[in-house]
Scaffold this motif. Structure first.
Motif, PDB file in Angstrom:
ATOM      1  N   PRO A  56       0.754  -1.256  -0.056  1.00  0.00           N
ATOM      2  CA  PRO A  56       0.132  -0.256   0.065  1.00  0.00           C
ATOM      3  C   PRO A  56       0.707   1.294   0.021  1.00  0.00           C
ATOM      4  CG  PRO A  56      -0.629  -1.715   1.647  1.00  0.00           C
ATOM      5  CD  PRO A  56       0.617  -1.978   1.010  1.00  0.00           C
ATOM      6  N   GLY A  57       0.430   2.312  -0.828  1.00  0.00           N
ATOM      7  CA  GLY A  57       1.245   3.416  -1.056  1.00  0.00           C
ATOM      8  C   GLY A  57       2.490   3.391  -1.709  1.00  0.00           C
ATOM      9  N   VAL A  58       3.221   2.118  -1.826  1.00  0.00           N
ATOM     10  CA  VAL A  58       4.325   2.145  -2.708  1.00  0.00           C
ATOM     11  C   VAL A  58       4.298   1.726  -4.029  1.00  0.00           C
ATOM     12  CG1 VAL A  58       6.870   0.976  -2.453  1.00  0.00           C
ATOM     13  CG2 VAL A  58       5.418   1.389  -0.384  1.00  0.00           C
ATOM     14  N   TYR A  59       3.489   0.965  -4.337  1.00  0.00           N
ATOM     15  CA  TYR A  59       2.776   0.384  -5.590  1.00  0.00           C
ATOM     16  C   TYR A  59       4.092  -0.365  -6.473  1.00  0.00           C
ATOM     17  CZ  TYR A  59      -0.890   3.533  -4.745  1.00  0.00           C
ATOM     18  OH  TYR A  59      -2.013   4.416  -4.033  1.00  0.00           O
ATOM     19  N   GLY A  60       4.665  -1.415  -5.658  1.00  0.00           N
ATOM     20  CA  GLY A  60       5.576  -2.167  -6.210  1.00  0.00           C
ATOM     21  C   GLY A  60       6.924  -2.024  -6.076  1.00  0.00           C
ATOM     22  N   GLY A  61       7.942  -2.735  -6.704  1.00  0.00           N
ATOM     23  CA  GLY A  61       9.183  -2.467  -6.696  1.00  0.00           C
ATOM     24  C   GLY A  61       9.985  -2.585  -5.095  1.00  0.00           C
ATOM     25  N   THR A  62       9.288  -3.341  -4.008  1.00  0.00           N
ATOM     26  CA  THR A  62       9.664  -3.314  -2.940  1.00  0.00           C
ATOM     27  C   THR A  62      10.764  -4.682  -2.691  1.00  0.00           C
ATOM     28  OG1 THR A  62       7.789  -5.000  -2.318  1.00  0.00           O
ATOM     29  CG2 THR A  62       7.604  -2.580  -2.065  1.00  0.00           C
ATOM     30  N   GLY A  63      10.745  -5.522  -3.571  1.00  0.00           N
ATOM     31  CA  GLY A  63      11.565  -6.776  -3.358  1.00  0.00           C
ATOM     32  C   GLY A  63      10.932  -7.942  -2.588  1.00  0.00           C
ATOM     33  N   ASP A  64       9.560  -7.609  -2.332  1.00  0.00           N
ATOM     34  CA  ASP A  64       8.731  -8.726  -1.283  1.00  0.00           C
ATOM     35  C   ASP A  64       8.204  -9.499  -2.144  1.00  0.00           C
ATOM     36  OD1 ASP A  64       9.866  -7.084   0.993  1.00  0.00           O
ATOM     37  OD2 ASP A  64       7.812  -5.991   1.041  1.00  0.00           O
ATOM     38  N   THR A  65       8.077 -10.783  -1.823  1.00  0.00           N
ATOM     39  CA  THR A  65       7.235 -11.967  -2.416  1.00  0.00           C
ATOM     40  C   THR A  65       6.080 -11.896  -1.851  1.00  0.00           C
ATOM     41  OG1 THR A  65       8.329 -13.561  -1.088  1.00  0.00           O
ATOM     42  CG2 THR A  65       9.321 -13.295  -3.169  1.00  0.00           C
ATOM     43  N   PHE A  66       5.001 -12.565  -2.449  1.00  0.00           N
ATOM     44  CA  PHE A  66       3.749 -12.743  -1.697  1.00  0.00           C
ATOM     45  C   PHE A  66       3.533 -14.562  -1.912  1.00  0.00           C
ATOM     46  CE2 PHE A  66       3.053 -12.193  -6.168  1.00  0.00           C
ATOM     47  CZ  PHE A  66       1.886 -13.077  -6.634  1.00  0.00           C
ATOM     48  N   ASP A  67       2.492 -15.139  -1.708  1.00  0.00           N
ATOM     49  CA  ASP A  67       2.107 -16.502  -1.609  1.00  0.00           C
ATOM     50  C   ASP A  67       1.857 -17.088  -3.161  1.00  0.00           C
ATOM     51  OD1 ASP A  67       1.386 -19.154  -1.466  1.00  0.00           O
ATOM     52  OD2 ASP A  67      -0.405 -18.768  -0.084  1.00  0.00           O
ATOM     53  N   TRP A  68       3.227 -17.587  -3.806  1.00  0.00           N
ATOM     54  CA  TRP A  68       2.761 -17.739  -5.013  1.00  0.00           C
ATOM     55  C   TRP A  68       1.869 -19.059  -5.566  1.00  0.00           C
ATOM     56  CZ3 TRP A  68       8.872 -18.513  -5.945  1.00  0.00           C
ATOM     57  CH2 TRP A  68       9.381 -17.227  -6.205  1.00  0.00           C
ATOM     58  N   ASN A  69       1.194 -19.621  -4.453  1.00  0.00           N
ATOM     59  CA  ASN A  69       0.222 -20.556  -4.473  1.00  0.00           C
ATOM     60  C   ASN A  69      -1.073 -19.828  -5.083  1.00  0.00           C
ATOM     61  OD1 ASN A  69       1.505 -23.215  -3.609  1.00  0.00           O
ATOM     62  ND2 ASN A  69       1.014 -22.442  -1.633  1.00  0.00           N
ATOM     63  N   LEU A  70      -1.271 -18.682  -4.727  1.00  0.00           N
ATOM     64  CA  LEU A  70      -2.307 -17.752  -5.142  1.00  0.00           C
ATOM     65  C   LEU A  70      -2.102 -17.444  -6.478  1.00  0.00           C
ATOM     66  CD1 LEU A  70      -2.679 -15.477  -2.065  1.00  0.00           C
ATOM     67  CD2 LEU A  70      -4.419 -17.072  -2.822  1.00  0.00           C
ATOM     68  N   ALA A  71      -0.938 -17.289  -6.941  1.00  0.00           N
ATOM     69  CA  ALA A  71      -0.670 -17.129  -8.435  1.00  0.00           C
ATOM     70  C   ALA A  71      -0.973 -18.213  -9.221  1.00  0.00           C
ATOM     71  CB  ALA A  71       0.698 -16.512  -8.477  1.00  0.00           C
ATOM     72  N   GLN A  72      -0.515 -19.350  -8.676  1.00  0.00           N
ATOM     73  CA  GLN A  72      -0.517 -20.524  -9.422  1.00  0.00           C
ATOM     74  C   GLN A  72      -2.287 -20.847  -9.678  1.00  0.00           C
ATOM     75  OE1 GLN A  72      -1.791 -23.902  -8.760  1.00  0.00           O
ATOM     76  NE2 GLN A  72      -0.974 -24.480 -10.882  1.00  0.00           N
ATOM     77  N   LYS A  73      -2.964 -20.528  -8.778  1.00  0.00           N
ATOM     78  CA  LYS A  73      -4.293 -20.875  -8.853  1.00  0.00           C
ATOM     79  C   LYS A  73      -4.919 -19.693  -9.887  1.00  0.00           C
ATOM     80  CE  LYS A  73      -8.443 -21.356  -5.691  1.00  0.00           C
ATOM     81  NZ  LYS A  73      -9.510 -20.453  -6.603  1.00  0.00           N
ATOM     82  N   VAL A  74      -4.361 -18.635  -9.861  1.00  0.00           N
ATOM     83  CA  VAL A  74      -5.085 -17.700 -11.260  1.00  0.00           C
ATOM     84  C   VAL A  74      -4.601 -18.273 -12.101  1.00  0.00           C
ATOM     85  CG1 VAL A  74      -4.832 -15.233 -12.069  1.00  0.00           C
ATOM     86  CG2 VAL A  74      -5.210 -15.625  -9.215  1.00  0.00           C
ATOM     87  N   VAL A  75      -3.330 -18.673 -12.530  1.00  0.00           N
ATOM     88  CA  VAL A  75      -2.884 -19.035 -13.877  1.00  0.00           C
ATOM     89  C   VAL A  75      -3.897 -20.442 -14.323  1.00  0.00           C
ATOM     90  CG1 VAL A  75      -1.151 -20.106 -15.017  1.00  0.00           C
ATOM     91  CG2 VAL A  75      -0.657 -18.331 -13.709  1.00  0.00           C
ATOM     92  N   ALA A  76      -4.190 -21.222 -13.231  1.00  0.00           N
ATOM     93  CA  ALA A  76      -4.823 -22.574 -13.474  1.00  0.00           C
ATOM     94  C   ALA A  76      -6.141 -22.213 -14.030  1.00  0.00           C
ATOM     95  CB  ALA A  76      -4.610 -23.476 -12.313  1.00  0.00           C
ATOM     96  N   GLU A  77      -6.970 -21.130 -13.259  1.00  0.00           N
ATOM     97  CA  GLU A  77      -8.237 -20.818 -13.530  1.00  0.00           C
ATOM     98  C   GLU A  77      -8.572 -20.089 -14.709  1.00  0.00           C
ATOM     99  OE1 GLU A  77      -9.440 -19.111  -9.878  1.00  0.00           O
ATOM    100  OE2 GLU A  77      -9.811 -21.134  -8.989  1.00  0.00           O
ATOM    101  N   ASN A  78      -7.349 -19.447 -15.158  1.00  0.00           N
ATOM    102  CA  ASN A  78      -7.557 -18.489 -16.469  1.00  0.00           C
ATOM    103  C   ASN A  78      -6.363 -18.798 -17.515  1.00  0.00           C
ATOM    104  OD1 ASN A  78      -9.387 -16.158 -15.229  1.00  0.00           O
ATOM    105  ND2 ASN A  78      -7.838 -16.756 -13.542  1.00  0.00           N
ATOM    106  N   PRO A  79      -6.637 -20.024 -18.057  1.00  0.00           N
ATOM    107  CA  PRO A  79      -5.625 -20.528 -18.911  1.00  0.00           C
ATOM    108  C   PRO A  79      -5.296 -19.513 -20.333  1.00  0.00           C
ATOM    109  CG  PRO A  79      -7.420 -21.789 -19.267  1.00  0.00           C
ATOM    110  CD  PRO A  79      -7.866 -20.924 -17.774  1.00  0.00           C
ATOM    111  N   GLU A  80      -6.248 -18.771 -20.512  1.00  0.00           N
ATOM    112  CA  GLU A  80      -6.126 -17.949 -22.003  1.00  0.00           C
ATOM    113  C   GLU A  80      -5.609 -16.594 -21.670  1.00  0.00           C
ATOM    114  OE1 GLU A  80      -6.322 -19.324 -25.016  1.00  0.00           O
ATOM    115  OE2 GLU A  80      -6.720 -21.302 -23.616  1.00  0.00           O
TER     116      GLU A  80
END
Length: 218
Positions: free
Chosen positions: A139-163
């Motif tokens: 919040p308020g920084v909008y990226g570029g922090t060098g912090d990661t997040f839970d990649w399981n959430l990202a993998q789920k988005v990819v699986a649910e939106n293949p196109e």
């Protein structure tokens, strides 16, 4: 559509370019996309007039992405129409309505979303984006922090939106690029801090190592 947005393979976007020579070297290294940050509060800010000195010459050689945070639409449109950038990336609090106006006008754009939990990305289709970029919640920084997040959430988005091209950002480095690619299989990895020696200055040993990690993931 540019091959950078191909969901079947993982490409690399190096964001936070501030130097013409770094942009040209990315082309020489075969990088798919570069990002220039037009948000004045960013550590990697570049003035549009400065970017206009070198980006037009790179047209067709690399995808040129302009990063905006809550910008006036007219500023974005001018850079698109004047062929300074190919694609806009909305990295602030832009609403679906704001974004859909660009979709309806036929402009390609990336909508970046800070991922705190599953609710953070529940409405990602509402933006009608060309691609969705998933980044760490900052919040308020909008990226570029060098912090990661839970990649399981990202993998789920990819699986649910293949196109839908899904791009992964947030704390990706030469040490974890292969792991990130294997875990998520995104259309692209997007790096800022993980690709530089200091904010806005790129480290090409790191960039080559990141490319090698992507290739190793197959």
């Amino acid at each position: 559509m540019n091959s950078f947005f191909d969901p079947s393979t993982t490409s690399l976007k190096v964001c936070g370019i501030t130097l013409a020579e770094d942009a040209q070297r990315l082309v020489s290294e075969g990088i798919a996309a570069l990002g220039v940050n037009f948000w004045p509060k960013s550590k990697r800010f570049i003035a549009p007039a400065k970017a206009a000195e070198f980006l037009p010459a790179l047209k067709g050689q690399i995808l040129r992405v302009g990063v905006f945070v809550n910008a006036e639409p007219q500023q974005v449109l001018e850079l698109l129409k004047n062929d300074i950038i190919d694609v806009a990336q909305f990295h602030g609090d832009e609403s679906p309505e704001y974004c859909r106006a660009f979709a309806e006008a036929g402009h390609a754009f990336i909508r970046a979303l800070g991922v705190k939990n599953a609710d953070s990305i529940s409405n990602l289709l509402d933006y009608q984006a060309t691609a969705i970029l998933l980044d760490a919640h900052a919040p308020g920084v909008y990226g570029g922090t060098g912090d990661t997040f839970d990649w399981n959430l990202a993998q789920k988005v990819v699986a649910e939106n293949p196109e839908l091209p899904i791009l992964l950002a947030g704390g990706i480095t030469s040490e974890n690029a292969e792991q990130a690619t294997r875990a998520v299989r995104p259309a692209g990895l997007d790096l800022a801090s993980g690709s530089e020696s200091s904010p806005g200055i790129k480290d090409f040993e790191k960039i080559r190592a990141i490319q090698a990690g992507i290739r190793a993931a197959g």
